[in-house]
Write a protein that holds these residues in place. Structure first.
Motif, short mmCIF file in Angstrom:
data_model
loop_
_atom_site.label_atom_id
_atom_site.label_comp_id
_atom_site.label_asym_id
_atom_site.label_seq_id
_atom_site.Cartn_x
_atom_site.Cartn_y
_atom_site.Cartn_z
N THR A 11 0.84 -1.20 0.00
CA THR A 11 0.00 0.00 0.00
C THR A 11 0.87 1.25 0.00
N CYS A 12 0.24 2.36 -0.27
CA CYS A 12 0.90 3.66 -0.23
C CYS A 12 0.35 4.44 0.95
N GLY A 13 1.20 5.31 1.53
CA GLY A 13 0.73 6.10 2.66
C GLY A 13 1.85 6.87 3.31
N ALA A 14 1.50 7.58 4.37
CA ALA A 14 2.47 8.38 5.11
C ALA A 14 2.00 8.58 6.54
N ALA A 15 2.95 8.71 7.45
CA ALA A 15 2.65 8.97 8.86
C ALA A 15 3.81 9.74 9.46
N ALA A 16 3.55 10.48 10.53
CA ALA A 16 4.57 11.35 11.11
C ALA A 16 4.34 11.50 12.61
N ALA A 17 5.41 11.85 13.31
CA ALA A 17 5.34 12.12 14.75
C ALA A 17 6.25 13.29 15.08
N ILE A 18 5.82 14.09 16.04
CA ILE A 18 6.63 15.18 16.60
C ILE A 18 7.05 14.74 18.00
N VAL A 19 8.35 14.63 18.23
CA VAL A 19 8.85 14.25 19.55
C VAL A 19 9.60 15.44 20.15
N CYS A 20 9.40 15.63 21.47
CA CYS A 20 9.90 16.83 22.13
C CYS A 20 10.46 16.51 23.50
N SER A 21 11.32 17.39 23.97
CA SER A 21 11.81 17.32 25.34
C SER A 21 10.74 17.84 26.29
N ALA A 22 10.89 17.51 27.57
CA ALA A 22 9.94 17.99 28.57
C ALA A 22 9.96 19.50 28.66
N ALA A 23 11.15 20.09 28.62
CA ALA A 23 11.26 21.54 28.73
C ALA A 23 10.56 22.25 27.58
N PHE A 24 10.76 21.74 26.35
CA PHE A 24 10.12 22.35 25.20
C PHE A 24 8.60 22.20 25.29
N ALA A 25 8.16 20.99 25.66
CA ALA A 25 6.72 20.75 25.77
C ALA A 25 6.08 21.65 26.82
N GLN A 26 6.74 21.79 27.96
CA GLN A 26 6.20 22.64 29.02
C GLN A 26 6.16 24.10 28.59
N LYS A 27 7.23 24.56 27.95
CA LYS A 27 7.32 25.96 27.52
C LYS A 27 6.21 26.32 26.55
N HIS A 28 5.86 25.38 25.67
CA HIS A 28 4.88 25.67 24.63
C HIS A 28 3.50 25.06 24.91
N GLY A 29 3.33 24.49 26.08
CA GLY A 29 2.03 23.95 26.47
C GLY A 29 1.58 22.76 25.64
N LEU A 30 2.53 21.88 25.32
CA LEU A 30 2.22 20.74 24.46
C LEU A 30 1.74 19.54 25.27
N ASP A 31 1.14 18.61 24.57
CA ASP A 31 0.60 17.39 25.18
C ASP A 31 1.76 16.49 25.63
N GLN A 32 1.78 16.17 26.92
CA GLN A 32 2.83 15.30 27.47
C GLN A 32 2.25 14.01 28.03
#
Length: 393
Positions: free
Chosen positions: A216-237
């Protein structure tokens, strides 16, 4: 030192049959934008990108990401056969864990052709020379090599433990029931065990057509972050990568003269043991698994390699329903490669997409109740195996 790494965003597009897909740059861009939106970050906040694909020319990763933006960041192209997507994730996690970056993209895509997989560069030694020679010795058949690899491994299990063909049919039927609840799967029609048994017999008594995954054809992606970056920008942890390991072949692959070893049994076992040891857990603690079911036969072998049941115990594991909802561990709630499809470079990140939603509690009709620990197993012959353990925080 190693820092905590969080999966802050995931994106995926529906798998399609070859010919029904958009060109790879568009598929990849859609998945990347979805992951960025899910994470709540801009592309210019991403500091590095690891882009996986198997069939494509060099720097196809740049070609894909230039559809999203041209920010001058390092873009590393990754090719590790069917474990390509999870290898991209492995490298992205390492970059964040080491402190080299705080926000990294892992992207995988595949623009495949119909039919059996084949070599592109026929004017030089194949990376599968030793695998093919071992298979020629152990499996006398004129089937395409991919079928001989994995059906041969299944036959080795059948020969040693008396595993009936119906057990593999049960696995395929289970995959279809799971995929019926996955809008991103290419095959969502439920098939019964008997329908799997009645499908065209590719290897009499060993393999039917429905036991093999489709290209099949397709695509998938993930954004991985440090705790400090996630906290600074209010990201889902909520989802953390608790442990991860990548292994390659050892001499046993060929010296054992066993097709199960040729297709990576010990590679997978070694990787998962590293993960269990690093996390301080055991297979009994796992709630949900996305594993590499390129063939129903490999799903069964992977139960044993990952320690979900004893070696030789897979038939009972399947018969007792311990591989599905209400059993010990739900395997491939997405429908797996058998039903969702297997766009080679995207597969590992499609598994990450599914398990992230399982741990967030956002998998809708596929949700595994109370899922806290999720295991991912992605295998590529040649060879490499990546095992990742995710934890709900």
């Amino acid at each position: 030192m190693s820092r905590d790494v969080f999966v802050c965003g995931v994106g995926m597009i529906p798998c399609t049959k070859p010919g029904a897909n958009e060109p790879y740059p568009q598929m990849a861009a859609h998945a990347t934008r979805a992951a960025l939106q899910d994470a709540g970050v801009r592309y210019d906040q991403v500091q590095q990108a690891y882009v996986g694909y198997v069939y494509g020319d060099s720097t196809s990763g740049q070609r894909a990401l230039y559809e999203v933006g041209m920010t001058g960041i390092p873009v590393v192209n990754v090719n590790n056969n069917c474990s390509t997507g999870s290898t991209a994730l492995f490298l992205a996690r390492q970059a964040v864990a080491s402190g080299a970056a705080d926000c990294v993209l892992a992207l995988g895509f595949e623009h495949m052709n119909p039919g059996a997989l084949g070599a592109v560069f026929n004017d030089r030694p194949s990376p599968f020379e030793r695998f093919d020679a071992a298979t020629d010795e152990l499996v006398q058949s004129d089937l395409p090599l991919a079928l001989r690899y994995f059906a041969g491994a299944g036959k080795a299990h059948m020969d040693e433990f008396g595993t009936p063909l119906s057990t593999f049919a049960k696995i395929r039927a289970k995959a279809s029931r799971h995929a019926a609840n996955n809008p991103l799967a290419v095959f969502r029609t439920v098939v019964t065990e008997q329908e799997v048994m009645d499908a065209k017999m590719l290897w009499p008594g060993v393999l039917t057509r429905l036991m093999a995954c489709p290209p099949t054809c397709g695509a998938a992606a993930a954004i991985v972050c440090s705790a400090a970056f996630a906290q600074k920008h209010g990201l889902d942890q909520r989802v953390r990568i608790k442990a991860q390991a990548m292994t390659t072949d050892k001499p046993v692959t060929f010296e054992a003269r066993d097709m199960r070893e040729v297709v990576g049994f010990s590679m997978a076992r070694d990787a998962v043991q590293q993960v269990y040891e690093a996390a301080g857990i055991g297979p009994q603690d796992i709630d949900v698994v996305e594993l590499h079911d390129c063939f129903a036969q490999n799903e069964l072998l992977s139960y044993e390699a990952l320690g979900l049941c004893p070696v030789g115990g897979a038939e009972k594991f399947v018969h007792d329903g311990d591989n599905t909802y209400g059993g010990k561990v739900v395997t491939n709630p997405s429908g797996g490669l058998l039903s969702k499809g297997h766009p080679l470079g995207a597969t590992g990140l499609a598994q990450c997409f599914e398990l992230t939603h399982q741990l967030r509690g956002t998998a809708e009709q596929r949700q595994v109740d109370g899922a806290r620990l999720a295991l991912q197993h992605n295998l590529g012959l040649g060879g490499a195996c990546v095992v990742t353990l995710y934890e709900r925080v």
